[in-house]
Design an enzyme around this catalytic site. Structure first.
Site, short mmCIF file in Angstrom:
data_model
loop_
_atom_site.label_atom_id
_atom_site.label_comp_id
_atom_site.label_asym_id
_atom_site.label_seq_id
_atom_site.Cartn_x
_atom_site.Cartn_y
_atom_site.Cartn_z
N TYR A 85 0.84 -1.20 0.00
CA TYR A 85 0.00 0.00 0.00
C TYR A 85 0.88 1.25 0.00
O TYR A 85 0.60 2.22 -0.70
CB TYR A 85 -0.94 0.01 1.21
CG TYR A 85 -1.93 1.14 1.12
CD1 TYR A 85 -3.15 0.96 0.46
CD2 TYR A 85 -1.64 2.41 1.66
CE1 TYR A 85 -4.05 2.00 0.34
CE2 TYR A 85 -2.54 3.45 1.53
CZ TYR A 85 -3.75 3.25 0.88
OH TYR A 85 -4.63 4.28 0.75
N PHE A 137 -7.85 21.71 -24.37
CA PHE A 137 -8.11 20.28 -24.44
C PHE A 137 -9.33 20.02 -23.56
O PHE A 137 -9.51 20.66 -22.53
CB PHE A 137 -6.91 19.42 -23.99
CG PHE A 137 -7.20 17.97 -24.21
CD1 PHE A 137 -7.19 17.43 -25.48
CD2 PHE A 137 -7.55 17.14 -23.15
CE1 PHE A 137 -7.52 16.10 -25.71
CE2 PHE A 137 -7.89 15.81 -23.37
CZ PHE A 137 -7.87 15.29 -24.65
N THR A 138 -10.14 19.06 -23.99
CA THR A 138 -11.45 18.83 -23.36
C THR A 138 -11.38 18.72 -21.83
O THR A 138 -11.97 19.52 -21.12
CB THR A 138 -12.09 17.57 -23.95
OG1 THR A 138 -11.15 16.49 -23.85
CG2 THR A 138 -12.45 17.77 -25.42
N ASP A 228 1.25 20.39 -20.51
CA ASP A 228 0.49 19.17 -20.72
C ASP A 228 1.43 18.29 -21.52
O ASP A 228 1.61 18.48 -22.73
CB ASP A 228 -0.80 19.48 -21.49
CG ASP A 228 -1.64 18.23 -21.72
OD1 ASP A 228 -1.07 17.12 -21.69
OD2 ASP A 228 -2.85 18.37 -21.94
N LYS A 271 -0.45 7.80 -23.16
CA LYS A 271 -0.01 8.27 -24.47
C LYS A 271 1.48 7.94 -24.63
O LYS A 271 1.82 6.77 -24.68
CB LYS A 271 -0.27 9.77 -24.62
CG LYS A 271 -1.60 10.27 -24.03
CD LYS A 271 -2.83 9.89 -24.80
CE LYS A 271 -4.15 10.20 -24.14
NZ LYS A 271 -4.40 11.54 -23.68
N ARG A 395 -13.69 15.59 -33.61
CA ARG A 395 -13.03 16.68 -32.89
C ARG A 395 -13.52 17.97 -33.53
O ARG A 395 -12.84 18.57 -34.36
CB ARG A 395 -11.51 16.54 -32.96
CG ARG A 395 -10.92 15.59 -31.92
CD ARG A 395 -11.24 16.04 -30.52
NE ARG A 395 -10.65 15.20 -29.46
CZ ARG A 395 -11.33 14.84 -28.36
NH1 ARG A 395 -12.60 15.14 -28.21
NH2 ARG A 395 -10.75 14.15 -27.41
N PHE A 462 -19.21 14.81 -25.83
CA PHE A 462 -18.83 13.96 -26.97
C PHE A 462 -18.72 12.48 -26.61
O PHE A 462 -18.92 11.63 -27.44
CB PHE A 462 -17.50 14.45 -27.58
CG PHE A 462 -16.35 14.47 -26.61
CD1 PHE A 462 -16.15 15.54 -25.76
CD2 PHE A 462 -15.47 13.41 -26.55
CE1 PHE A 462 -15.10 15.55 -24.85
CE2 PHE A 462 -14.41 13.42 -25.65
CZ PHE A 462 -14.23 14.49 -24.80
C1 LIG Z 1 -5.52 12.31 -23.09
C2 LIG Z 1 -5.17 13.69 -22.81
C3 LIG Z 1 -5.39 14.26 -21.55
C4 LIG Z 1 -6.11 13.55 -20.43
O1 LIG Z 1 -5.50 12.37 -20.07
P1 LIG Z 1 -6.33 11.08 -19.60
O2 LIG Z 1 -5.27 10.09 -19.27
O3 LIG Z 1 -7.19 10.67 -20.75
O4 LIG Z 1 -7.16 11.46 -18.42
C5 LIG Z 1 -4.95 15.57 -21.36
N1 LIG Z 1 -4.39 16.28 -22.34
C6 LIG Z 1 -4.17 15.76 -23.57
C7 LIG Z 1 -3.53 16.59 -24.62
C8 LIG Z 1 -4.57 14.46 -23.85
O5 LIG Z 1 -4.39 13.98 -25.08
#
Ligand SMILES: *Cc1c(COP(=O)(O)O)cnc(C)c1O
Length: 470
Positions: A85, A137-138, A228, A271, A395, A462
């Site tokens: 943990y 970004f969303t 980011d 990513k 998008r 979306f």
């Molecule tokens: C995917 C993404 C996020 C958010 O990450 P999650 O792991 O999906 O929560 C933030 N910014 C960008 C540019 C992304 O592509």
């Protein structure tokens, strides 16, 4: 440079074709379906590709998020998970990998990128603040808004033009930023959010020079720069390829320098870091780190796992190391370019220059007869699945959501469909089949019709909105 290195580079420069620096050890079956069956799937999914079942998809280009294939080295690491943990050995391995390649001082693990965005937004943003960024970004913008902030787009104008060939369309327009600082005051700007690459602009990179100048400008005003970093390694590849002075540098070196112009980052491990789940928040400010480390126990888990299993952290540490390999990144983006070039040769309208993780179809030019409030990109994504069993993502106006102040749709200039390439998953033949599906849809474009939204969720619509054909 050593002689072997020089010889290797010369050999690479004369080599015409590239191939992936790996071979396939395990396969996962994918199934072809009939057009009739896919029409039924689409109707059941409300013409939203997020609501399709994965098993009904032949080539899944919905996202590159969490869809990477892990290496044998990463899978071996999964067996070394220390599932304590507190104080898992794998956390310290991950922390060391982030410090080595990204250079940040303090690391807070999270379950994925938005977990880090939530904490960052809450500890920095106060009600009434403005958060400038190079395009929204969303999830990032939503967390800024939930914390009482207002996002302000300060990306260069070229980013909003899908036909502009600017090599660094992700760059921040420093004049726009300076104007915002003059207008609202530096004290109402908790940080600048710098995305590299910029997902919604088409995977477009930020130049090193822009990052350096941004840092200098922000430092003068005492404003931190938060990156980011989800695709910062891909961004480093573009700097290596396009920016004078960086052609001979390794991606790892470029990444490290780029991060040095920022004060922290949020990361979606799904990513660049080549894992299926995970993320982190990194900060250089110790006091803010203490706040973040306290907040993580509320939302994610203890500060040495943040929602990840020990094995996940080990896989991510190894994935980070693999992600900065020059040959890997060349084949990663080479595959994206291969698909994009094929579509360009056939006259299909896509965003240019070709970005890092995806090909973006320009739905405005693809379906010029469908007005934006009939969701042309959403319709195109649906048609692509119908014709070729290929799953893509909207998008455009659906992703842009509504303005919280007025309640109206936001009408973004870019109305795109994203064909996102998972890392190390598909072959060149899959890219050929994908290109043919797009071409077929393109030939039938005159017959396409728009959509009507029949269900709209409040947040990030979306993902779950439903539509029917007009
Ligand atoms: C995917 C993404 C996020 C958010 O990450 P999650 O792991 O999906 O929560 C933030 N910014 C960008 C540019 C992304 O592509």
């Amino acid at each position: 440079m050593t002689t072997t290195e020089t010889r290797r580079r010369l050999r690479d420069a004369t080599k015409k074709s590239w191939a992936e620096p790996w071979k396939i050890k395990m396969v996962e079956h994918a199934h072809w379906t009939t057009r009739e069956y896919r029409a039924q799937c689409l109707a059941e999914a409300g013409y939203n590709t997020f609501l399709l079942r994965s098993e009904d998809v032949y080539i899944d280009l919905l996202t590159d998020s969490g869809t990477s294939a892990m290496s044998d080295h990463q899978w071996a690491g999964m067996m070394l998970g220390d599932e304590a943990y507190a104080g898992s050995r794998n956390f310290y391995t991950l922390e060391a990998a982030i410090q080595k390649y990204y250079g940040y001082k303090y690391i807070v693990p999270t379950h994925q990128g938005r977990g880090a965005e939530n904490i960052l937004s809450q500890i920095y943003i106060e009600k009434g603040d403005f958060v400038p960024g190079n395009m929204y970004f969303t999830t990032t913008r939503l967390h800024q808004e939930l914390s009482g902030g207002t996002f302000v787009d300060v990306i260069i104008d070229e980013a909003h033009d899908p036909q502009s060939l600017h090599p660094f369309k992700g760059n921040v327009d420093l004049d726009k930023l300076e104007a915002l600082i003059a207008k609202v005051g530096a004290e109402h700007i908790p940080y600048v959010c710098l995305a590299a690459t910029v997902n919604l602009a088409g995977g477009q990179p930020v130049s090193m020079q822009n990052a350096r100048e941004l840092k200098a400008l922000c430092a003068r005003h005492g404003i931190p720069v938060m990156m980011d970093a989800t695709r910062a390694v891909e961004n480093a590849y573009f700097i290596q390829q396009r920016e004078p002075g960086y052609g001979d540098k390794k991606i790892a070196e470029i990444l490290y320098e780029f991060c040095s112009y920022t004060d922290g980052c949020t990361m979606s491990g799904k990513k660049d870091p080549l894992v299926n789940i995970g993320g982190w928040l990194a900060l250089n400010d110790y006091e803010k780190f203490e706040e973040a480390r306290n907040m993580v126990v509320v939302y994610e888990g203890l500060h040495t796992y943040g929602g990840m299993a020990g094995r996940d952290m080990e896989a991510m540490a190894r994935g980070i190391e693999e992600s900065v390999d020059d040959d890997y990144m060349r084949s990663r983006i080479g595959q994206v370019v291969y698909l994009g070039q094929k579509l360009l040769d056939w006259g299909v309208p896509i965003v240019q220059p070709i970005g890092g993780h995806a090909i973006f179809l320009d739905a405005r030019r693809f379906y010029p007869h469908i007005p934006q409030d009939q969701f042309p990109a959403q319709a195109l994504a649906a048609d692509l699945f119908l014709e070729g069993g290929v799953r893509a993502m909207e998008r455009g106006i659906v992703s842009a959501g509504r303005d919280p102040a007025t309640g109206d749709h936001r009408y973004p200039k870019l109305e795109l469909v994203r064909l996102t390439i998972p890392r190390r998953v598909y072959t060149q033949a899959h890219m050929d089949v994908t290109a043919e599906a797009v071409e077929e849809t393109f030939w039938m474009r005159d017959r396409a019709t728009g959509l009507r939204m029949i269900y709209e969720p409040k947040y990030l619509r979306f993902f779950q909105a439903r539509f029917e054909r007009m």
